[in-house]
Design a protein around this motif. Structure first.
Motif, PDB file in Angstrom:
ATOM      1  N   VAL A  12       0.847  -1.187   0.000  1.00 31.98           N
ATOM      2  CA  VAL A  12       0.000   0.000   0.000  1.00 31.98           C
ATOM      3  C   VAL A  12       0.883   1.237   0.000  1.00 31.98           C
ATOM      4  N   GLN A  13       0.369   2.311  -0.551  1.00 30.51           N
ATOM      5  CA  GLN A  13       1.116   3.559  -0.571  1.00 30.51           C
ATOM      6  C   GLN A  13       1.021   4.261   0.782  1.00 30.51           C
ATOM      7  N   ALA A  14       2.019   5.076   1.068  1.00 25.47           N
ATOM      8  CA  ALA A  14       2.003   5.864   2.295  1.00 25.47           C
ATOM      9  C   ALA A  14       0.724   6.692   2.370  1.00 25.47           C
ATOM     10  N   GLY A  15       0.153   6.733   3.559  1.00 24.66           N
ATOM     11  CA  GLY A  15      -1.106   7.425   3.746  1.00 24.66           C
ATOM     12  C   GLY A  15      -2.320   6.532   3.572  1.00 24.66           C
ATOM     13  N   GLY A  16      -2.116   5.344   3.088  1.00 26.84           N
ATOM     14  CA  GLY A  16      -3.221   4.419   2.852  1.00 26.84           C
ATOM     15  C   GLY A  16      -3.637   3.671   4.102  1.00 26.84           C
ATOM     16  N   SER A  17      -4.603   2.775   3.918  1.00 27.11           N
ATOM     17  CA  SER A  17      -5.181   2.006   5.025  1.00 27.11           C
ATOM     18  C   SER A  17      -5.234   0.529   4.670  1.00 27.11           C
ATOM     19  N   LEU A  18      -5.220  -0.294   5.704  1.00 30.32           N
ATOM     20  CA  LEU A  18      -5.384  -1.730   5.546  1.00 30.32           C
ATOM     21  C   LEU A  18      -6.128  -2.261   6.765  1.00 30.32           C
ATOM     22  N   ARG A  19      -6.787  -3.392   6.580  1.00 31.95           N
ATOM     23  CA  ARG A  19      -7.379  -4.099   7.699  1.00 31.95           C
ATOM     24  C   ARG A  19      -6.846  -5.528   7.712  1.00 31.95           C
ATOM     25  N   LEU A  20      -6.177  -5.877   8.796  1.00 30.22           N
ATOM     26  CA  LEU A  20      -5.689  -7.234   8.971  1.00 30.22           C
ATOM     27  C   LEU A  20      -6.717  -8.038   9.755  1.00 30.22           C
ATOM     28  N   SER A  21      -6.795  -9.318   9.432  1.00 29.68           N
ATOM     29  CA  SER A  21      -7.710 -10.216  10.124  1.00 29.68           C
ATOM     30  C   SER A  21      -6.942 -11.377  10.724  1.00 29.68           C
ATOM     31  N   CYS A  22      -7.443 -11.883  11.841  1.00 24.85           N
ATOM     32  CA  CYS A  22      -6.863 -13.060  12.477  1.00 24.85           C
ATOM     33  C   CYS A  22      -8.006 -13.927  12.972  1.00 24.85           C
ATOM     34  N   THR A  23      -8.116 -15.116  12.421  1.00 21.52           N
ATOM     35  CA  THR A  23      -9.191 -16.026  12.802  1.00 21.52           C
ATOM     36  C   THR A  23      -8.638 -17.128  13.689  1.00 21.52           C
ATOM     37  N   ALA A  24      -9.296 -17.329  14.835  1.00 19.71           N
ATOM     38  CA  ALA A  24      -8.865 -18.335  15.800  1.00 19.71           C
ATOM     39  C   ALA A  24      -9.644 -19.625  15.616  1.00 19.71           C
ATOM     40  N   SER A  25      -8.991 -20.730  15.862  1.00 21.03           N
ATOM     41  CA  SER A  25      -9.644 -22.036  15.808  1.00 21.03           C
ATOM     42  C   SER A  25      -9.097 -22.898  16.928  1.00 21.03           C
ATOM     43  N   GLY A  26      -9.768 -24.019  17.161  1.00 25.47           N
ATOM     44  CA  GLY A  26      -9.297 -24.937  18.183  1.00 25.47           C
ATOM     45  C   GLY A  26      -9.206 -24.281  19.547  1.00 25.47           C
ATOM     46  N   ARG A  27      -8.166 -24.620  20.287  1.00 28.17           N
ATOM     47  CA  ARG A  27      -8.030 -24.116  21.650  1.00 28.17           C
ATOM     48  C   ARG A  27      -7.773 -22.619  21.695  1.00 28.17           C
ATOM     49  N   ALA A  28      -7.295 -22.051  20.606  1.00 28.55           N
ATOM     50  CA  ALA A  28      -7.060 -20.605  20.580  1.00 28.55           C
ATOM     51  C   ALA A  28      -8.356 -19.829  20.710  1.00 28.55           C
ATOM     52  N   ARG A  29      -9.474 -20.441  20.398  1.00 28.87           N
ATOM     53  CA  ARG A  29     -10.758 -19.765  20.507  1.00 28.87           C
ATOM     54  C   ARG A  29     -11.089 -19.439  21.959  1.00 28.87           C
ATOM     55  N   GLY A  30     -10.493 -20.158  22.896  1.00 27.41           N
ATOM     56  CA  GLY A  30     -10.764 -19.911  24.312  1.00 27.41           C
ATOM     57  C   GLY A  30      -9.769 -18.970  24.948  1.00 27.41           C
ATOM     58  N   SER A  31      -9.024 -18.242  24.162  1.00 27.30           N
ATOM     59  CA  SER A  31      -8.002 -17.356  24.697  1.00 27.30           C
ATOM     60  C   SER A  31      -8.618 -16.192  25.472  1.00 27.30           C
ATOM     61  N   SER A  32      -7.907 -15.763  26.492  1.00 21.12           N
ATOM     62  CA  SER A  32      -8.382 -14.642  27.290  1.00 21.12           C
ATOM     63  C   SER A  32      -8.013 -13.312  26.673  1.00 21.12           C
ATOM     64  N   ALA A  33      -6.984 -13.292  25.854  1.00 17.43           N
ATOM     65  CA  ALA A  33      -6.543 -12.062  25.213  1.00 17.43           C
ATOM     66  C   ALA A  33      -5.871 -12.390  23.883  1.00 17.43           C
ATOM     67  N   MET A  34      -5.900 -11.424  22.986  1.00 18.37           N
ATOM     68  CA  MET A  34      -5.244 -11.566  21.692  1.00 18.37           C
ATOM     69  C   MET A  34      -4.475 -10.295  21.387  1.00 18.37           C
ATOM     70  N   ALA A  35      -3.511 -10.423  20.501  1.00 18.39           N
ATOM     71  CA  ALA A  35      -2.651  -9.274  20.228  1.00 18.39           C
ATOM     72  C   ALA A  35      -2.128  -9.311  18.809  1.00 18.39           C
ATOM     73  N   TRP A  36      -1.656  -8.157  18.367  1.00 16.09           N
ATOM     74  CA  TRP A  36      -0.932  -8.024  17.107  1.00 16.09           C
ATOM     75  C   TRP A  36       0.496  -7.606  17.423  1.00 16.09           C
ATOM     76  N   PHE A  37       1.432  -8.315  16.837  1.00 16.98           N
ATOM     77  CA  PHE A  37       2.841  -7.977  16.884  1.00 16.98           C
ATOM     78  C   PHE A  37       3.302  -7.697  15.456  1.00 16.98           C
ATOM     79  N   ARG A  38       4.448  -7.053  15.335  1.00 14.62           N
ATOM     80  CA  ARG A  38       5.051  -6.890  14.022  1.00 14.62           C
ATOM     81  C   ARG A  38       6.560  -6.998  14.152  1.00 14.62           C
ATOM     82  N   GLN A  39       7.168  -7.401  13.052  1.00 14.97           N
ATOM     83  CA  GLN A  39       8.617  -7.540  13.031  1.00 14.97           C
ATOM     84  C   GLN A  39       9.139  -7.109  11.676  1.00 14.97           C
ATOM     85  N   ALA A  40       9.953  -6.073  11.681  1.00 14.09           N
ATOM     86  CA  ALA A  40      10.608  -5.601  10.471  1.00 14.09           C
ATOM     87  C   ALA A  40      11.953  -6.319  10.331  1.00 14.09           C
TER      88      ALA A  40
END
Length: 126
Positions: A12-40
């Protein structure tokens, strides 16, 4: 067994927008918290945002505050990261993470989170 699957990364170009999605399945569906990390490339993994549902509060890193928002569709077990006003400094591989037991939402240590997705690439061009 796959627990978390991210999608939505793109070029995407600078100034643009994106929406990331994360779908949980299995035991992850019972998680108490979720997060987004990034690594350059050449950088440490960075906590971007985290939330506990329902009514558990949210955390957003100062580097993205006011531009990124974390949300969840509980019915679909899907978490989102809404990103606006993107800059080249936001370029990274974005990971979804989840944890079963209670931990502070500011926990940036990767080994404190139980489940991880494979990552989705976000590239912002100038």
């Amino acid at each position: 067994q796959v627990q978390l699957v991210e999608s939505g990364g793109d070029l995407v170009q600078a100034g643009g927008s994106l929406r990331l999605s994360c779908t949980a399945s299995g035991r992850a569906r019972g998680s108490s918290a979720m997060a987004w990390f990034r690594q350059a490339p050449g950088e440490e993994r960075e906590l971007v945002a985290a939330a506990r549902w329902p009514f558990g509060g949210t955390y957003v890193a100062d580097s993205v505050k006011g531009r990124f928002t974390i949300s969840k569709d509980t019915a679909e077990d899907t978490m989102y990261l809404h990103m606006t006003s993107l800059t080249p400094e936001d370029t990274a591989l974005y990971f979804c993470a989840a944890v079963v037991d209670w931990i502070p939402l500011t926990t940036g240590a990767s080994d404190e989170w139980d489940y991880w997705g494979q990552g989705t690439q976000v590239t912002v061009s100038s």
